[in-house]
Design a protein around this motif. Sequence first.
Motif, short mmCIF file in Angstrom:
data_model
loop_
_atom_site.label_atom_id
_atom_site.label_comp_id
_atom_site.label_asym_id
_atom_site.label_seq_id
_atom_site.Cartn_x
_atom_site.Cartn_y
_atom_site.Cartn_z
N PRO A 61 7.52 15.98 6.11
CA PRO A 61 6.51 15.28 6.90
C PRO A 61 6.60 15.72 8.36
O PRO A 61 7.65 16.16 8.83
CB PRO A 61 6.91 13.81 6.75
N THR A 70 5.45 4.66 3.74
CA THR A 70 4.06 5.07 3.96
C THR A 70 3.87 6.52 3.53
O THR A 70 4.84 7.29 3.40
CB THR A 70 3.68 4.95 5.44
N THR A 71 2.64 6.90 3.32
CA THR A 71 2.36 8.27 2.90
C THR A 71 2.70 9.28 4.01
O THR A 71 2.94 10.45 3.71
CB THR A 71 0.88 8.42 2.52
N TYR A 72 2.73 8.81 5.27
CA TYR A 72 3.06 9.73 6.36
C TYR A 72 4.52 10.20 6.30
O TYR A 72 4.87 11.23 6.86
CB TYR A 72 2.83 9.04 7.72
N VAL A 74 6.29 10.87 3.49
CA VAL A 74 6.68 11.46 2.20
C VAL A 74 7.22 12.87 2.40
O VAL A 74 6.60 13.72 3.05
CB VAL A 74 5.48 11.48 1.23
N ALA A 102 4.47 5.69 -2.41
CA ALA A 102 3.82 6.63 -1.49
C ALA A 102 3.98 8.06 -1.98
O ALA A 102 3.04 8.87 -1.89
CB ALA A 102 4.42 6.48 -0.09
N ALA A 103 5.17 8.39 -2.51
CA ALA A 103 5.39 9.74 -3.04
C ALA A 103 4.48 10.01 -4.22
O ALA A 103 3.98 11.12 -4.41
CB ALA A 103 6.85 9.90 -3.44
N LYS A 105 1.53 8.51 -4.69
CA LYS A 105 0.16 8.56 -4.16
C LYS A 105 -0.17 9.97 -3.63
O LYS A 105 -1.25 10.50 -3.89
CB LYS A 105 0.03 7.55 -3.03
N VAL A 106 0.77 10.55 -2.91
CA VAL A 106 0.52 11.85 -2.26
C VAL A 106 0.52 13.00 -3.28
O VAL A 106 -0.22 13.97 -3.12
CB VAL A 106 1.60 12.11 -1.18
N ASN A 107 1.30 12.86 -4.35
CA ASN A 107 1.58 14.04 -5.18
C ASN A 107 1.03 14.04 -6.60
O ASN A 107 0.94 15.11 -7.21
CB ASN A 107 3.11 14.25 -5.27
N ASP A 110 -1.51 16.59 -8.09
CA ASP A 110 -1.14 18.01 -8.21
C ASP A 110 -0.51 18.34 -9.56
O ASP A 110 -0.41 19.51 -9.92
CB ASP A 110 -0.14 18.40 -7.10
N ALA A 132 1.55 2.13 0.42
CA ALA A 132 1.10 3.43 -0.12
C ALA A 132 -0.41 3.50 -0.27
O ALA A 132 -0.96 4.58 -0.53
CB ALA A 132 1.76 3.69 -1.47
#
Length: 627
Positions: A61, A70-72, A74, A102-103, A105-107, A110, A132
């Motif tokens: 990050p 938070t997603t910021y 991750v 959050a991890a 949510k971001v990934n 993919d 998240a």
Amino acid sequence: MNLQADPSKNGISETASVSDTESIVVRFAGDSGDGVQLLGGQFSQATALDHNSLATFPDFPAEIRAPTGTTYGVSAFQIKFGSREVKTSGDTPDVLVALNPAALKVNYKDVRTGGLIVLDTGSFTARNLKKAGFDVDPREDDTLGEYKTLEIDISTLTLEATKPFEVTQKEALRAKNMWTLGLVYWMYDRTTEATEKFIALKFGVNSPVANANIAALRAGHVYGETAEVSGDVQRTHVAEVEFAPGEYRLVTGAEALSWGLAAGCQLAGLDMTFCSYPITPSSPILHILSRLKNFGITTFQAEDEIAAACSAIGASYAGNMGITASSGPGIALKTEAIGLAISTELPLIIVDTQRAGPSTGLPTKTEQSDLFLTVWGRNGDAPMPVVSARSPSDCFDTAIEAVRLATKYMTPVFLLSDGYIANAAEPWLIPSLSDYEAFPVTHRTEPEGFLPFSRDEKTLARPWVKPGTPGLMHRIGGIEKADGTGNISYDPNNHQKMTNLRTAKIDGIAKDIPLQSVELGNETGGDLAVVGWGSTYGPINRAVANVLEAGLSVSHIHLRHVWPLPSNLIELLSKFDKVLVAEMNNGQLLTFLRSQTRQDIEGHLKVTGQPLTIREVEDAIKARVRN
């Protein structure tokens, strides 16, 4: 598909069956305080010890300490490993390990369809789900419907495993990365011994923290053995790669580049003075070189970027190999000093570990952002060589080449890396310095016939004189100097002559570098040539290999010498019906090549802060060849 294990089942299952596979992509993700990078690094070490080929992609990050959960905040670490040579960290993960919502949510988007997502359910609290950005628990709707999920309360199991040891609850919970690592070791048929030794060395043998982490690691491994996770989550074995004989180690781009600079100075017979100011992702070079004082290396952390560049120039003036390093914003600040090095014609290496810009941009994300800046970004006609590394291990040889050019031609040289190369790791066959040809530097000491700006007939380099050498005093500075004497000169004709000489010196380097070769495909031409530079090497090379297997007439050309270009490059490109430049910017090499030839050249361009993928390069190739 929910594969929630039932840890209440008693007894030890029979040894789980082990399936074989050629390659796997695993991504670990969690909060920046979850130890994800350590987890990924240890898994990479174990994978290398098991003789698999691998490539990694640590993804940090930008915030130093974003709000927890938070997603910021991750942090992620992706590794592709396999039983054949691996050249990229992989396009889409087969497995995602998400240590908090959050991890996930971001990934999760993919992950390939049908891939496995391992969740730490202990972190899936209402508060963390809200942080998240989940309105509904993704385990309870169709969010994860395309994937297999393995839900384990890793947090609770870690606390139970570490209970016997005298550690705080915070220290105990921090060991959940080791519990997770133990489980993943079981999934991929690895043992825990090497990591246990690492933990003991890091925290002290028999210290409570070390014992707690080792207990967590073993507990995760045993959980895989005993909990009957699922028939769909088998232990997987990846066969060994038959590497060439020799001694190997894992190496990051920052390490190989630092050691290459040190080796280059040894080959030149020079001490190194490295001056820099901390900036992401360039800073590790200073850290690494500061530990190599026994190789004649002096490191200096300056108060700012300008001071760092000017100090390195001063070191070169004194007879050392002056080197400075930074990333985009810092390189912009060094620009005036780089012009001074060009004017004074002193050797200097500027390492640019590129990141996403402009300005602060995305400090921890990769981008090939500075080709324009390094080739053209100075006042006046101020040419200088630019070389670019293609992979972590290639940084070693490219750094040696930078030292060779700087000292032979008395010129500053840009050495390009990027955030992906700097942080990524791959197996490296440790070379012997005796296999490299030395290029010893001689400082002039003979006063007879000395002129500070006389020139070598072949290279057009001026003599390099250490200050204080009897009889060899001369001026130095940014004002134009007279040809030969080096006296200050405002003569218009002299300025024309000196400008032409500096340009001819750099142009002449094209005769001293290897002819451009074709990495993969046909030297005699074909339907399409894909041209790349820097860290796009892996995805381009693998994509071209794939379309060659499919019968397409495509070749891969990759540049190490960005300026001057290899003397045969334009002729080589003309042998192909189409040329495609694939790069991580908005068309910098594309524009540059278009300025050198009238040939129609297209671009596949990406500016997301993420590396190119094999799939997208392959699609770009097929779109052009089939049309």
